[in-house]
Structures are given as C-alpha cells and as structure tokens.
Scaffold this active site. Structure first.
Site: not given
Length: 617
Positions: A2, A27, A72, A111-112, A490, A494, A497, A513, A612
């Site tokens: 947020c 963000r 968010w 925020n939080g 990674e 990418k 997302e 396996h 973010k």
C-alpha cells in the site's frame, strides 16, 4: 505494498497527492482514494479503478491539507467501502430516516496490519461506533476519535499504545485545519521537508518533484506536521532529532525514456547498476562490508542466509559460491519459514539478510528472531541505504541498483548477486583461502561483467521470437543444474508473476523423479545450459525431454556444441563466464518473461495480486 501520500502546505496540494499516488502505482494496489480538509470539513473520494480515475474525480478540487492512499487488499475485498481513507464520525447519531447526522471528524490512511483489531472493534462497537468496512484500518480511525480531547497528536499517541502489529498512518481531524499527524511501527514512513510545506509518504519516490529533503522515521516515532514546521517525537513522547537526507536523483527514476515499461527499462539498466555497485572495487576487501567485517569474517564458520522471493534465489546462488570459494557451510532459509520454526542457534554464524527494499516484513522479523537467539553477526545486502534492515545489522553491502519500480525484480537481483559473490570471496580471503591469482581473476571478471551483460542484452530480438510462441502456452518447465538451478527458479518466477503462465523449475537431475510426467509437445522446457562441469549430465536430461516429444528452449554457452534441431531451439550466449555465469544467464530469462507478458497483453509493471515491497506478513 500500500502507498501513503500526505501534505500540509500553503498551496493547493490535490494534484500533488494524485501524482504521488501515480508514482506509487508500481507497489501494487486495487483501490485508491484521498481525503482533504475544506472549510466545510473533511471531503473524501475513493475508487476501485486506477489512479487515473481518481484524478478525473478530483480534477476541480482544491485544498491545502490532505492524505491519499493506494490499497492492496488484506482485510476485506477490494471494494469502495474498504478503500482508504477511512473516516470516523464518532458514535453514530441518526435522524428519523436513519441517516447519519454527524459529519466526518477523523480521516486516516494506513499501511500494515493491526493484529488486535477484532478486540478493538468489539470495544468500539459497544461504545456506539458503527463500521462501514471489513478492514482493520477503520478500527484505528474510530479509536483515535474515541481518544480525541482537542489535540490530535495526543489522541494518536494514545491510540498507538493500544495497537498491536505493523502500521504507518497519516491522520487528519476536521477541528484542526492545517495539521496532520503521522506514526509508524514496523511499516516505513518518510517525512518530506519543504519551504512552508511538509509531507508524509511511504516511499520518497512519491514526493519526487515536491522535495528532495527527507527524514526516515524510526519505529515508534510520531510526527506532528504543519505548513511551517514538523516535529518528530520518539516512542516516549520526547522530541527527537532525526537525520535529514538529500535524495536528488529520486525524480529521474520515474522517467520511462524510450522504454515501454519500467521492467524493460530496468532490465537494460543492469550494466550500469552492476558498474555502480562495483564502483571503486579494485580488490577483495572484507572492509567493503563494514568496519567490523575484518574482525568478524575470520571467525565465521557457518553462514545463514534469510530472504524472500527473488532475494531468496539470490541467496541460493550464494550458497554455491560461499561453499565452493570460501569452504564455509551455508544454509539458505525462506524468512517466513525460519522465524516460525524451532531452529538451533549458532552465535558464531554470519546471518545474511537480502532485500531490495530493506523493509520486507518477514525478512526483518527473521533477522530480529535470529538476533534474539544470540546471533549478532549480521549483514544486510540491500538496495536502500536508509532502510530498517540496514540500520539493524552490524554490517552492510549496499547494492546500487537505483530505484526499481517494476514489481518483478531485475536489476536488484543481479546487483544482489554481485554483492554476494564479493562476500564469498571476502570470506575466503579472511579465512586464508583466496590466493592472489584467484583474487585477481575475481576482480577482473567482475570489472568486465557490465560489458558481458550488455552483450547478452543484444540477444533481445531472438528472445522476442521465442516469446511469441510462449504467449500461446499455459504451462512451462525450467531446468538447471548446480549454480544455475536457482537461476531456473528465478526464470520460472519471472514468467509466472508477470505473464500468468504456470511455470515451475526443477534441478534437471530430478526429471525422472516426477516432472517428466508433465512433458508433452505442449509443454515448453526452458533449459539453462552453461559450459560447466555438469554440461554432459544436463545434455542427458535434455534427451529425456526430447524422447517424450517435449520442446526444448535452450540458453546455451557458445562452446557447448548444442545444435538447433527439430524440437530443440537454441539461443547462444556470447561467452561462458565461469562462477559469474548465473548473472549472465538470468538476463535472457528476464527478457523472455517480459516479452511473453507483453505479447499476452499483461500489465507488466503492475501484475495482479502482487506488490513491490511486501511490508506485511
């Protein structure tokens, strides 16, 4: 996550608030809003659309004091009722038609996460407060109103003592025009200083163009803002001096230039970011990690790395480097798992935390947990020199990637790898395991790294051709071995997302396996193929894929003798780069994810459901 923007000035600040929210869009958010003080009281506008819609709704409004927010969603769905700012009208009085007759008195952005919000909500409901949202934030607005006795600063201080969890807040009161109060505990909040105007924001970037003077508030701080002054108080209510920072380069980070998206811009900024991170490094010196590093590193017999997401994968690469170069056993833990399990503390271990923002909630909490267990030898590899993580560790290596706006991390990741490679060599030197020739080779290869990355970026046209094919897929498999297995992880992250293609990564030796069951002609298999000691084994794994009709997309070093064929697509890397090869091989994976997302029409810089900077659990 947020975003908060607030301003108290002697000029109109509505456009400044909206522009600040626009700068914070990177963000991640799903609603936005603002509240301003007017002669008639507090006026509020909220939207579940983009900031552009909020801009249109407020185009004719003017005010000199206001707060704004991008949310968010955590507590409650992304609806207008749950959007910030939240207000309190006091215990609700209603007319005969059931309409509230008390105007809004308190407006607040937050925020939080407030962990004890349910108990506070029940208490406030019993006192006559009615709730219009599902959020924990509305509890804070009503709590401040219930404690208000003519002084907003006093009410916020009292409320802060009752809040459990993480928060950064900015608050207005209708009875106190031209005043704003902020507070923080666990979530970042920065004070912006101006001439006859002052600001609050969750990120200095939000205030680019408004000021270049900032004060980073500490946990427990409460700040009282007027147009002509701003006073910071510590958790005991005592006026506190906080260091002022001048950040002149903040504004340039938000300019896209010739690029379509910030992610593309940041991919192409990597040669410069790596060069900046390596500035004036001509030798391997433990002192690069802090004054006390020279005394600590010779005594390090184990390394514990704590991180989340992309930073965790950087830590996984570092494990290979530290064990191979320095000969020191290394463990890499996902921060959110480490902090909640019974672990065996080792006071002699070096605890390394990795974060782009330095405010990642789980990594900070894991660091504090390790410190509480007596593990005091701590090091932050971080991109924000003023962050909480940097302030709370004994040593630091600053990655000079500059502001990273795209949610999917690129240049922050490669500069983290640079710092971690230097750490592996510094530990080796401190332990007497780095020969002068090895040191010379490491420094030479690092100095050449920006040019090597630039050569990889020239492969973009070939990657775009692959991306057109990937855009029609819904699943992908990534393979790597050794140092390059974390790079495969990674690359898969990418792709998933930002393009929303389901992608998984495996060590290539694990194909038999389980993952081999997924391989068909519809499943592209991306393979990272450097010319290292595991190449021949990797080739065998690739043949297993081809034997089952799988389509291979291989990023191969030039001297691997891997040839294009039916079902075997190959892009040749410019050169093999030894231990630093992971930094080169991740770049085309970034480009593949980016161009696949563009081809699918995704919102590259603002992927759905992601943020973010993850500043809450």
């Amino acid at each position: 996550m947020c975003g908060i923007v607030g301003a108290v000035a002697q000029r109109d600040i509505v456009r400044l608030l909206v522009e600040g929210l626009r700068r914070l869009e990177y963000r991640g958010y799903d609603s936005c809003g603002l509240a301003v003080q007017t002669p008639e009281g507090i006026e509020r506008v909220r939207s579940v659309a983009r900031v552009a819609e909020l801009d249109a709704q407020t185009s004719t409004r003017t005010a000199q004091t206001g707060i704004a927010h991008t949310r968010w969603a955590t507590h409650g769905a992304p609806t207008t009722d749950n959007a910030h700012p939240h207000v309190s009208c006091g215990p609700t009085a209603r007319d005969a038609a059931g309409r509230a007759t008390t105007p809004s008195r308190v407006a607040l952005v937050h925020n939080g996460i407030i962990e004890n919000y349910e108990a506070l909500r029940s208490e406030l409901q019993a006192a006559g407060y009615e709730f219009a949202s599902e959020t924990d934030t509305e509890v804070v607005a009503h709590l401040i109103d219930s404690l208000y006795a003519g002084d907003l600063l006093d009410a916020v201080r009292k409320a802060a003592k009752r809040l459990h969890g993480a928060y950064a807040i900015a608050v207005l009161h209708a009875r106190e025009p031209g005043r704003m109060v902020g507070a923080r505990a666990g979530s970042p909040l920065v004070l912006g200083l101006g001439q006859h105007e002052h600001f609050l924001a969750s990120d200095a970037l939000a205030l680019a163009g408004a000021t270049d003077r900032f004060v980073y508030l500490q946990d427990g701080d409460v700040v009282d803002l007027r147009a002509d002054r701003a006073t910071v108080y510590d958790s005991d209510g005592i006026p506190a001096h906080r260091i002022e920072h001048k950040l002149g380069a903040v504004a340039s980070a938000v300019e896209l230039g010739p690029y379509r998206h910030y992610m593309q811009k940041e991919i192409f900024e990597q040669p410069q970011a790596i060069a900046d991170t390596l500035h004036e490094i001509h030798a391997i010196l433990p002192a690069r990690f802090g004054e006390i590093a020279e005394s600590i590193m010779p005594r390090v017999d184990r390394v514990l790395i704590l991180a989340c997401g992309t930073s965790y994968y950087a830590g996984c690469v570092a494990r290979y480097w530290i064990e191979a170069i320095a000969g020191i056993p290394t463990t890499v833990e996902i921060a959110s798992e480490y902090r909640y399990r019974q672990s065996v503390p080792d006071p002699d271990a070096l605890v390394v935390v990795i974060s782009q923002s330095g405010e990642t909630a789980d990594t900070l909490a894991a660091l504090r947990h390790a410190q509480a267990l007596g593990m005091k030898r701590t090091l932050a590899v971080c991109n924000v020199a003023t962050s909480a993580m940097v302030r709370e560790t004994a040593m630091v290596f600053p990655t000079r990637a500059g502001t990273e706006i795209g949610v999917a991390s690129t240049k922050a990741f490669t500069t983290q790898l640079v710092g971690l490679y230097l750490l592996a060599n510094a530990l080796a030197q401190a332990k007497g395991r780095l020969s002068p020739d090895a040191e010379m080779d490491a420094v030479r290869n690092l100095r050449h790294l920006p040019a090597a990355v630039q050569s990889v970026l020239a492969l973009e046209p070939q990657v775009i051709a692959w991306a057109e094919r990937f855009a029609r897929k819904e699943n992908a498999l990534f393979l790597g071995r050794g140092l390059h297995y974390p790079i495969a992880l990674e690359g898969a992250l990418k792709l998933k997302e930002i393009s929303y293609i389901h992608a998984e990564a495996y060590p290539a030796g694990e194909l038999k396996h389980g993952p081999l069951a997924l391989v068909t002609e519809a499943m592209p298999v991306v393979t990272v193929a450097p010319n290292d000691a595991l190449l021949e084994k990797l080739k065998s794994n690739m043949m297993e894929v081809r034997a089952r009709g799988g389509e291979l997309y291989v990023f191969a070093d030039a001297d691997t003798r891997i040839q294009p064929a039916a079902g075997m697509h190959v892009i040749r890397m410019p050169e093999h780069y030894g231990d630093l090869s992971p930094i080169l091989h991740v770049v085309p994976l970034q480009l593949l994810a980016y161009h696949t997302a563009v081809a699918r029409g995704s919102d590259v810089d603002k992927p759905r459901n992601l943020a973010k900077s993850v500043t809450v659990e």
